[in-house]
Design an enzyme around this catalytic site. Structure first.
Site, short mmCIF file in Angstrom:
data_model
loop_
_atom_site.label_atom_id
_atom_site.label_comp_id
_atom_site.label_asym_id
_atom_site.label_seq_id
_atom_site.Cartn_x
_atom_site.Cartn_y
_atom_site.Cartn_z
CE1 TYR A 143 102.48 124.21 11.97
CE2 TYR A 143 104.68 124.98 11.47
CZ TYR A 143 103.32 125.21 11.58
OH TYR A 143 102.82 126.45 11.28
CE LYS A 192 94.19 131.86 22.90
NZ LYS A 192 93.79 133.28 22.89
CG ASP A 224 94.86 136.22 21.50
OD1 ASP A 224 95.83 135.99 22.24
OD2 ASP A 224 93.69 136.20 21.90
CG ASP A 248 105.17 128.94 10.08
OD1 ASP A 248 105.85 129.70 9.36
OD2 ASP A 248 104.54 127.96 9.63
CG ASP A 252 106.19 134.43 7.27
OD1 ASP A 252 107.40 134.19 7.42
OD2 ASP A 252 105.51 133.92 6.36
#
Ligand code: NAD
Length: 357
Positions: A143, A192, A224, A248, A252
């Site tokens: 980001y 990852k 994942d 992020d 959520d």
């Protein structure tokens, strides 16, 4: 007797109503645990725009920097929807996080027994309870990395860069290990590393730091798999630590498992002990001023403040127990009301939690 200095950023919409309830509860818990609190009100968001022309006046930053912790309601509303970019109320939020150097975002996803029906997962999956803390890196990664548009041989493209320096990983991992030490001493680091070099550095660094926290059980999961495990068997998790972009998404997902938006607290932490505490929901302009907003997310944010900034763990536990008690007693604001329970307003919910202390 100890005294703490807290800056209140009530903000817009339901912000003032819910922060007032949290103050009630903080004062009540202070009486019980022998501390007092000095409050400073400062402007942020739309309220600050109306009063000063900008969403984050310097005076607000100064007040926050001079306090032990900051409690925020929410910002934004229809009135300011026409403004753009840096003029918007939400710019105040990003600004205060940056000004306070808050690089770690902590979001608990906890299911309270009496609210189990708000969880979208099957009862046999969540069992008696679920209590996860997601620790998300907040100021680095893709980001904030270099990005741009390219054109090669007439083909348009775009790129974003995931970059983490080792010190950035060390400081967020430290927050995660310390958080795990205060909880169930189990940490899942999510990356990852089978594909991304930045994840390999992340994993190496977490493993190096694990030596300083021999009591904490450390596991690594690919993002994942973590996303899948969170809905398959959320009870296996205590603390999860991850990068900005993965966090992020995961935070959520985890909060959705916990159900009602009016129940979810958060903390943003920096290098020192000063943090910013806020509910994860927004300013809910559709219900503002009606005494029907759920103040529990803000009250639970105060519990986080006591635990992570003020080192008053017993007081934090007491607030969480008081919230459970009022829910056990069947008291509900309209957003979490179900048949057979008692519907009460914002004010009455604040009073009930304060009384349960
Ligand atoms: P929202 O979270 O404010 O509201 C979404 C829905 O949830 C609404 O129906 C609302 O009534 C309900 N809700 C939210 N909090 C509640 C509570 N405590 N009790 C009962 N019901 C509650 O999100 P939105 O509608 O997308 O955004 C409204 C404004 O809030 C916008 O201006 C947005 O930019 C801003 N916002 C601010 C923050 C923040 O300050 N951290 C976060 C998200 C959105």
């Amino acid at each position: 007797m100890k005294t703490y200095n807290i800056t209140l950023l009530k903000g817009d919409g339901i912000g003032p109503e819910i922060v007032d309830q949290a103050v009630k509860v903080l004062n009540a818990v202070g009486k019980k645990f022998d501390f007092t609190v000095n409050y400073t009100d400062a402007l942020i968001g739309g309220a600050a725009i109306d009063a000063t022309g900008e969403p984050l006046p310097q005076a607000t930053i100064d007040d926050c920097l001079a306090s032990d912790a900051v409690l925020l309601g929410a910002v934004g509303g229809y009135k300011w929807d026409g403004l753009s970019g840096k003029q918007r109320p939400e710019a105040g939020l990003l600004g205060i996080r940056a000004a306070l150097g808050l690089f770690a975002n902590l979001r608990p996803a906890k299911i309270y027994g009496p609210l189990k029906s708000a969880c979208p997962l099957r009862p046999d999956i969540i069992g008696d309870s679920m209590d996860i803390m997601v620790v998300r890196e907040l100021t680095g990664g893709i980001y904030f990395g270099e990005r741009g548009r390219t054109e090669k041989d007439g083909v348009e493209g775009a790129y974003d860069t995931e970059y983490y320096s080792k010190p950035e990983i060390v400081r967020i991992a430290k927050v995660a290990f310390e958080t795990a030490m205060k909880r169930g001493k189990k940490l899942h680091s999510i990356d990852k590393a089978n594909v991304l070099e930045s994840s390999r550095l992340w994993r190496e660094t977490v493993n190096e730091m694990a030596k300083e926290y021999p009591e904490v059980e450390v596991n690594h999961l690919y993002i994942d798999n973590a996303a899948m495990q969170l809905v398959r068997n959320p009870k296996q998790f205590d603390v999860m630590v991850t990068s900005n972009i993965f966090g992020d998404i995961l935070s959520d997902e985890a909060s959705q498992i916990a159900g009602s938006i009016g129940m979810l607290a958060s903390a943003s932490l920096g290098e020192g002990t000063r943090g910013l505490y806020e509910p994860i929901h927004g300013s809910a302009p559709d219900i503002a001023g009606q005494n029907i907003a759920n103040p529990l997310a803000t009250i639970l944010s105060v519990a986080m403040m006591l635990r992570y900034s003020l080192n008053e763990d017993a007081a934090a536990d007491a607030i969480e127990k008081a919230v459970e008690k009022v829910l056990d007693d069947g008291l509900r604001t309209p957003d979490i009301y179900t048949e057979g329970t008692t519907k009460i307003g914002t004010d009455a919910m604040g009073d009930a939690v304060a009384a349960a202390l």
